[in-house]
Design a protein around this motif. Structure first.
Motif, short mmCIF file in Angstrom:
data_model
loop_
_atom_site.label_atom_id
_atom_site.label_comp_id
_atom_site.label_asym_id
_atom_site.label_seq_id
_atom_site.Cartn_x
_atom_site.Cartn_y
_atom_site.Cartn_z
N GLY A 173 -54.51 18.70 -28.46
CA GLY A 173 -53.77 19.62 -29.31
C GLY A 173 -53.75 21.01 -28.73
O GLY A 173 -54.03 21.22 -27.55
N ASP A 174 -53.46 22.00 -29.55
CA ASP A 174 -53.45 23.38 -29.06
C ASP A 174 -54.84 23.99 -29.17
O ASP A 174 -55.81 23.31 -29.49
CB ASP A 174 -52.41 24.22 -29.81
N ASN A 175 -54.95 25.27 -28.90
CA ASN A 175 -56.26 25.93 -28.89
C ASN A 175 -56.71 26.38 -30.27
O ASN A 175 -57.78 26.98 -30.40
CB ASN A 175 -56.22 27.13 -27.94
N VAL A 176 -55.93 26.09 -31.31
CA VAL A 176 -56.28 26.51 -32.66
C VAL A 176 -56.53 25.32 -33.58
O VAL A 176 -57.57 25.20 -34.21
CB VAL A 176 -55.17 27.41 -33.26
N ARG A 177 -55.58 24.39 -33.61
CA ARG A 177 -55.67 23.29 -34.58
C ARG A 177 -56.24 22.00 -34.00
O ARG A 177 -56.82 21.20 -34.71
CB ARG A 177 -54.28 23.02 -35.17
N GLY A 178 -56.04 21.75 -32.71
CA GLY A 178 -56.53 20.51 -32.13
C GLY A 178 -55.86 19.28 -32.71
O GLY A 178 -56.49 18.25 -32.91
N SER A 179 -54.57 19.38 -33.00
CA SER A 179 -53.85 18.29 -33.66
C SER A 179 -53.55 17.15 -32.69
O SER A 179 -53.65 17.30 -31.47
CB SER A 179 -52.54 18.82 -34.26
N CYS A 180 -53.15 16.00 -33.25
CA CYS A 180 -52.85 14.82 -32.44
C CYS A 180 -51.53 15.02 -31.69
O CYS A 180 -50.60 15.63 -32.19
CB CYS A 180 -52.76 13.58 -33.31
N ARG A 181 -51.50 14.46 -30.49
CA ARG A 181 -50.28 14.52 -29.70
C ARG A 181 -50.03 13.17 -29.05
O ARG A 181 -50.93 12.35 -28.92
CB ARG A 181 -50.38 15.61 -28.62
N PRO B 147 -60.13 9.94 -35.66
CA PRO B 147 -59.56 9.94 -34.31
C PRO B 147 -58.05 10.00 -34.31
O PRO B 147 -57.39 9.56 -35.26
CB PRO B 147 -60.05 8.61 -33.74
N CYS B 148 -57.51 10.54 -33.25
CA CYS B 148 -56.08 10.46 -33.01
C CYS B 148 -55.79 9.12 -32.33
O CYS B 148 -56.69 8.53 -31.71
CB CYS B 148 -55.63 11.61 -32.11
#
Length: 404
Positions: A316-324, A351-352
């Motif tokens: 994810g990004d450096n803020v949310r850490g979302s699934c990609r 987990p993602c």
């Protein structure tokens, strides 16, 4: 009575010495082992099962050039020309990721015995470099490797605040100093972040040619908005922004790089990167840790490697850490760059989908599994945990800077 008194005096003396030299005594202590599990480990750190042994095929070069036999261990020189050199950092926070990354490299390498790992450990990490070296040896008994101590004061005064605190770790900047840290005979190295797994033969990446005078090779992403990696103050300053005047820079991720250390040393690129870090300390020109100085020095002059070798951003990004999801195309390396790490999300039960691709390389054993296993082993051994044969741990061609 006299022998007992002498023994008591000796015991007291040794106890006092170890208390005085506690870090040293702790750093070289050995832990009894049963079936690849470590007992008595500090902070429950050493709970990894021993990796399978991966061996060279008949077509592989014999990586014994310049080797010395020490006891029953073959200490292979890092100067052996048949070796593939891989550099990674090693610390407590990302230890689980590092172990999985090493496991993935060995599993898919055509000549795993010819891969030499250079681990960079912080001088003042929560776990000493010596203990980390012991962990690597117990998990990968036949691995060829060396552990180097990175002095954090080398770079600490050059680091500025970042968008995410983890990016301010001095060890993130160790890649800047590989030309100085590694043995002078190592003229080429693959640098890998600790949050990757390799699902292809590392020799393919190693054999990529750096054309012309290029110093590094990495997948480039020219569709990315390059301007966002620097502040408005940078772009509005004609003296600073003209560094890209004669180049067409593209974003690249520094977590996977092929580096020509001969050209690196000759061009004193360490100092060039440090110069930009000094500029940053005086005038904020970027927000993203150790990446922007590399972009400033190498952007527009990178050997473009196929994107398959860095499917990055899976954290994810450096803020949310979302699934990609994966980028289109074939995959040789998966990279969980960003805030989210697969081992953290798996442990949290959140987990993602792509974290399942990392899990098969994970050699970590959870605490409950470890405790159950230790209880069963204690019963089998009559409640006495016996150390394994030293030869089973020390055989193989590995070489570290610590005698284990």
């Amino acid at each position: 009575m006299v022998p007992l008194r002498v023994n008591a005096v000796v015991l007291v003396f040794l106890t006092v010495v170890c208390l005085i030299l506690l870090p040293f005594c702790f750093g070289i202590r050995s832990f009894p082992t049963v079936d690849g599990y470590e007992f008595g480990s500090p902070d429950g750190l050493l709970r990894f099962t021993e990796a399978p042994e991966y061996r060279n095929g008949a077509e592989c070069a014999v990586a014994f050039g310049g080797a010395n036999v020490v006891g029953r261990r073959m200490a292979v020189s890092s100067c052996d020309p048949s070796l593939v050199h891989v550099a990674m950092t090693l610390d407590k926070e990302y230890l689980r990721g590092s172990v999985a990354a090493v496991h993935s490299v060995l599993k898919h390498a055509s000549c795993p015995n010819n891969v030499f790992f250079h681990f960079i450990a912080a001088e003042f990490d929560q776990v000493s470099p010596r203990v980390l070296a012991q962990l690597v040896r117990s998990t990968f008994p036949s691995l060829r490797f060396k552990v180097y101590i990175f002095r954090e004061d080398t770079v600490i005064n050059l680091i500025s605040s970042s968008i995410r605190e983890a990016l301010e770790n001095p060890l993130n900047y160790a890649r800047n100093y590989l030309g100085d840290i590694l043995d002078p005979c190592v003229d080429r190295v693959i640098y890998l972040d600790s949050d990757v797994v390799v699902v292809d033969d590392i020799h393919k990446l190693w054999n990529i040619t750096l054309t012309g005078s290029r110093v590094i090779g990495a997948p480039e992403y020219c569709h990315a908005n390059f301007t966002k990696y620097f502040t408005d103050g940078f772009w509005s300053d004609p003296l600073l922004s003209r560094v890209f005047g004669s180049r067409k820079p593209c974003y690249f991720n520094t977590g996977v790089m092929v580096m020509d250390l001969v050209r690196w040393r000759e061009g004193n690129f360490r100092k060039r990167i440090e110069n930009w870090m000094e500029v940053q300390r005086k005038k904020r020109i970027y927000d993203l840790g150790s990446l922007p100085p590399f972009l400033l020095v190498f952007g527009g002059n990178v050997e473009a490697i196929d994107h398959r070798w860095n499917q990055h951003g899976l954290g994810g990004d450096n803020v949310r850490g979302s699934c990609r999801s994966l980028h289109p195309g074939p995959v040789s390396l998966l990279h969980w760059s960003g805030k989210g790490k697969p081992w953290v999300r798996l442990d949290e039960g959140k987990p993602c989908p792509l974290d399942s691709l990392w899990e098969p390389y994970d050699l970590y054993k959870p605490l409950y599994h470890h405790d159950q296993k230790m209880g069963k082993d204690a019963e089998l051994l009559g409640s006495t945990l016996l150390p394994s044969s030293s030869s089973s741990r020390l055989n193989g061609g590995g070489r570290s800077s610590f005698l284990l």
